[in-house]
Design an enzyme around this catalytic site. Structure first.
Site, PDB file in Angstrom:
ATOM      1  N   ASP A 386       0.846  -1.199   0.000  1.00  0.00           N
ATOM      2  CA  ASP A 386       0.000   0.000   0.000  1.00  0.00           C
ATOM      3  C   ASP A 386       0.888   1.258   0.000  1.00  0.00           C
ATOM      4  O   ASP A 386       2.108   1.172  -0.013  1.00  0.00           O
ATOM      5  CB  ASP A 386      -0.901  -0.047   1.249  1.00  0.00           C
ATOM      6  CG  ASP A 386      -2.261   0.540   0.991  1.00  0.00           C
ATOM      7  OD1 ASP A 386      -2.339   1.522   0.237  1.00  0.00           O
ATOM      8  OD2 ASP A 386      -3.236   0.044   1.549  1.00  0.00           O
ATOM      9  N   GLY A 428      -3.595   4.387  -8.211  1.00  0.00           N
ATOM     10  CA  GLY A 428      -3.450   4.929  -9.567  1.00  0.00           C
ATOM     11  C   GLY A 428      -2.632   6.205  -9.641  1.00  0.00           C
ATOM     12  O   GLY A 428      -2.488   6.791 -10.715  1.00  0.00           O
ATOM     13  N   ASP A 449     -10.661   3.013  -3.123  1.00  0.00           N
ATOM     14  CA  ASP A 449     -11.318   1.773  -2.693  1.00  0.00           C
ATOM     15  C   ASP A 449     -12.736   1.643  -3.248  1.00  0.00           C
ATOM     16  O   ASP A 449     -13.496   2.609  -3.288  1.00  0.00           O
ATOM     17  CB  ASP A 449     -11.403   1.740  -1.164  1.00  0.00           C
ATOM     18  CG  ASP A 449     -10.048   1.518  -0.535  1.00  0.00           C
ATOM     19  OD1 ASP A 449      -9.028   1.658  -1.243  1.00  0.00           O
ATOM     20  OD2 ASP A 449     -10.010   1.203   0.667  1.00  0.00           O
TER      21      ASP A 449
HETATM   22  C1  GAL Z   1      -6.340   0.798   1.714  1.00  0.00           C
HETATM   23  C2  GAL Z   1      -6.467  -0.172   0.572  1.00  0.00           C
HETATM   24  C3  GAL Z   1      -7.465  -1.226   0.973  1.00  0.00           C
HETATM   25  C4  GAL Z   1      -6.956  -1.923   2.219  1.00  0.00           C
HETATM   26  C5  GAL Z   1      -6.695  -0.895   3.315  1.00  0.00           C
HETATM   27  C6  GAL Z   1      -6.059  -1.542   4.536  1.00  0.00           C
HETATM   28  O1  GAL Z   1      -5.442   1.802   1.391  1.00  0.00           O
HETATM   29  O2  GAL Z   1      -6.885   0.500  -0.584  1.00  0.00           O
HETATM   30  O3  GAL Z   1      -7.659  -2.148  -0.085  1.00  0.00           O
HETATM   31  O4  GAL Z   1      -5.799  -2.635   1.920  1.00  0.00           O
HETATM   32  O5  GAL Z   1      -5.852   0.109   2.859  1.00  0.00           O
HETATM   33  O6  GAL Z   1      -5.854  -0.632   5.577  1.00  0.00           O
END
Ligand code: GAL
Length: 646
Positions: A386, A428, A449
């Site tokens: 991430d 992205g 998300d």
């Molecule tokens: C977001 C990500 C999600 C999930 C989440 C976990 O940034 O887009 O899919 O992984 O973090 O905290």
């Protein structure tokens, strides 16, 4: 005497039937209430602050966020709906929203467009004779936090109850699994010479099925019992293994090409990830149960492979030597990895390049190699990396700074003794599709998300067209994980708020887009409809086609879109989607089957001519040899997915 008794009884019955009762909507089960993003709150705004509208604080009510919908079943004997509505003072941005009360497909009441700071507006709507009542917050230039203050219904008859859309087996299009053997899953798989190799051969049919392999390269072993190929990946090359499956009904054959030394994820990953169901409440038992369910439900026999743990597994502190541990929800990661591998499935993990993950747990900053080595011990096969908290390192990242942490982690992954599929998750930013493959990413998220609403699904899915050329074997655009089945992003799950037709659109579009598909629901609680969506082998074959070409739209019009994707055998997979933007009344899912629209695809649109055999992929049915084009009956927000043969 008797007469007196009758009279008493009559009077008390009359009293009971006239007795008006009142129910607060906030006392009802709100799990079917749709919210644009985040979670519904009772007695609070969805921001978590006290319900506050126009500077006034309220104790009772429901905090939601546009677009929000809630459907209530009445018995025609309800009297009145009352509430105050407004945009919560804690809402961010200037966007407006409109509140509606609808009854039996008619607008009964609507507000002006409301903004933050406006005084709460009173609603008092007679609802006599109404059977289905909808509370609806529509966006108008934004998706603000929207509050229903003291919403209640007065009624005489049955207690109002939430009307959740029941998806029964009449929606299932996938035919039942045939008795004859069928070999499913990808036709090509990649590995690195000398690294551990694991591949579960997915086969369906009436048991017992005898599966045998020929031409298995040296270094690999076949276990016909578990149907798993394991061992050490052979030297750089292409190895065609012939798989034969036989049972009392018949036999099937399929070639599996093992390509070594040319990267991983040669077809889009198919698996499960913990985030869309369990959020940060994921634990070892839930992950084990998911692996069990992937096998016992039959999903693994249709090619689903990954069991990926998202955020929420990390311990609060590293060991003195810097080693990252799992928290007490995951007492033994190595054993968990073994458990998953014993099924022939693969283990995925999550981290971030900054000091903290998005969920506030420890991440890999300045411990990249150490973490890779820890994951190697646990048997990790997949990393979702991430972006969160990297901004504390690079507050204003230019393109190089955006790439830097991902390049670093790639270098460290190359030092692992295991093959690790590398998933970049930075939404992205910096047009990641232009460089994701060059820096060694196997997939990259293309957007923020996803959530289980039509708006989220359709805005993400139908916006993937311009980036189509950047996808291909080993490097995929990732429009985020699946939102079918029971999801929830936390301990409480709810049935996906997408209608059945929207769910068909979801799986069809992700298949056309050659998108990675990670199931986001609790697989141990799948209903027959959800399972049918995920086990249609002809649809999955489109997703897994070895050519790896992502679909492009050949037509985008008001109310419909046609997307087409060439397949390796020279045929075309074509999705005809009804994307009609809803009128206020149609925006509500009244719990009835959708009406259909006729949408025509002329062959000229697809660059072909003459007569072609056409097959309906969801129904797995030939539609005949059709000249010049095809007219589909497409349900509202639904799809007809066809294959047009050469
Ligand atoms: C977001 C990500 C999600 C999930 C989440 C976990 O940034 O887009 O899919 O992984 O973090 O905290």
């Amino acid at each position: 005497m008797i007469k007196k008794h009758y009279l008493l009884l009559f009077v008390s019955l009359l009293l009971v039937s006239c007795h008006t009762q009142k129910i607060g909507i906030d006392e009802m089960d709100l799990s079917s209430m749709e919210i644009g993003r985040g979670a519904i709150q009772v007695g609070k705004s969805t921001s978590g602050n006290p319900l506050t509208v126009g500077g006034k604080v309220f104790q009772k009510g429901i905090g939601t966020r546009a677009i929000s919908k809630y459907l209530i079943r009445l018995d025609g004997k309800a009297v009145n709906f009352s509430a105050k509505v407004g945009i919560d003072d804690s809402s961010r941005g200037r966007g407006g929203a409109k509140f509606y009360i609808l009854g039996d497909k008619k607008i009964l009441w609507e507000s002006m467009v409301m903004h933050k700071g406006d005084t709460a507006v009173d609603i008092n709507v007679p609802i006599k004779k109404i059977m289905k009542l909808a509370m609806y917050v529509a966006e108008d230039g934004g998706t603000p936090y929207a509050d229903w203050i003291e919403p209640s219904i007065t009624y005489h008859g049955d207690v109002p109850v939430p009307l959740a859309f029941k998806i029964d087996s009449s929606y299932i299009l996938t035919p039942p699994v045939a008795n004859a053997p069928r070999i499913n899953g990808p036709r090509v798989t990649g590995a690195t010479p000398g690294r551990p190799f694991l591949f579960r051969v997915p086969v369906t049919g009436k048991p017992p099925i005898d599966v045998s392999l020929t031409n298995l390269p040296a270094g690999l072993n076949w276990d016909p019992e578990s149907k798993v190929i394991s061992g050490t990946a052979p030297a750089k090359g292409e190895y065609v293994v012939k798989i034969t499956a036989k049972n009392e009904v018949g036999s099937a054959e399929k070639d599996l090409k093992i390509i070594t030394g040319k990267g991983l994820a040669l077809t889009p990953p198919l698996g499960w990830n913990s985030w869309n169901c369990w959020g940060l409440s994921v634990d070892q038992e839930k992950v084990k149960a998911s692996a069990d369910a992937m096998v016992s439900s039959g999903l693994a026999d249709h090619g689903w492979t990954n069991i990926n743990i998202d955020d929420g597994w990390e311990a609060p502190e590293r060991k003195p030597d810097g080693e990252l541990l799992a928290n007490n929800k995951f007492p033994d990661m190595k054993a968990l990895g073994d458990y998953i591998h014993n099924y022939g499935l693969k283990l995925g993990i999550y981290s971030s390049p900054g000091p903290k993950t998005c969920g506030g747990f420890l991440a890999s900053y300045q411990h990249e190699l150490q973490d890779v080595k820890t994951w190697e011990k646990w048997g990790v096969d997949y990393l979702k990396y991430d972006w969160c908290s990297y901004r504390t390192i690079e507050p204003k990242p230019d393109l190089n700074a955006r790439k830097k942490p991902y390049i670093l982690m790639r270098k460290m992954l190359d030092k692992s003794k295991r093959d690790v599929v590398y998933s970049l998750c930075q939404y992205g930013a910096g047009d990641v599709w232009r460089w994701g493959a060059d820096i060694g990413g196997n997939l990259w998220r293309t957007t923020g998300d996803i959530t289980d609403t039509w708006r989220s699904l359709s805005t993400i899915g139908f916006a993937q067209d311009t980036i189509s050329p950047f996808a291909g074997p080993g490097h995929w655009n990732d429009p985020d994980m699946l939102i079918v089945g029971k999801v929830g992003w936390g301990p409480q799950l709810h049935a996906s708020r997408l209608t059945p037709d929207e769910q068909f659109t979801h799986i069809s579009l992700w298949s056309l887009l050659a998108a990675p598909m990670l199931i986001g629901c609790d697989m141990s609680q799948m209903d027959a409809f959800t399972l049918s969506l995920l086990t249609n082998d002809e649809v999955l074959e489109v997703n897994q086609d070895p050519l790896g070409k992502q679909a492009v739209p050949v037509k985008k019009d008001t109310g419909f879109q046609i997307w087409s994707r060439p397949l390796e055998d020279g045929s075309l997979a074509v999705g005809i989607f009804s994307t009609a933007s809803a009128s206020t009344v149609e925006a509500i899912n009244w719990g009835e089957k959708s009406t259909t629209n006729k949408i025509r695809v002329d062959w000229s649109l697809l660059g072909i001519s003459g007569t072609h055999k056409v097959r309906d992929l969801w129904r797995q049915k030939d539609l005949g040899d059709l000249a010049d084009g095809f007219e589909a009956e497409v349900p509202y927000h639904g799809v007809v997915l066809i294959k047009i043969f050469k």
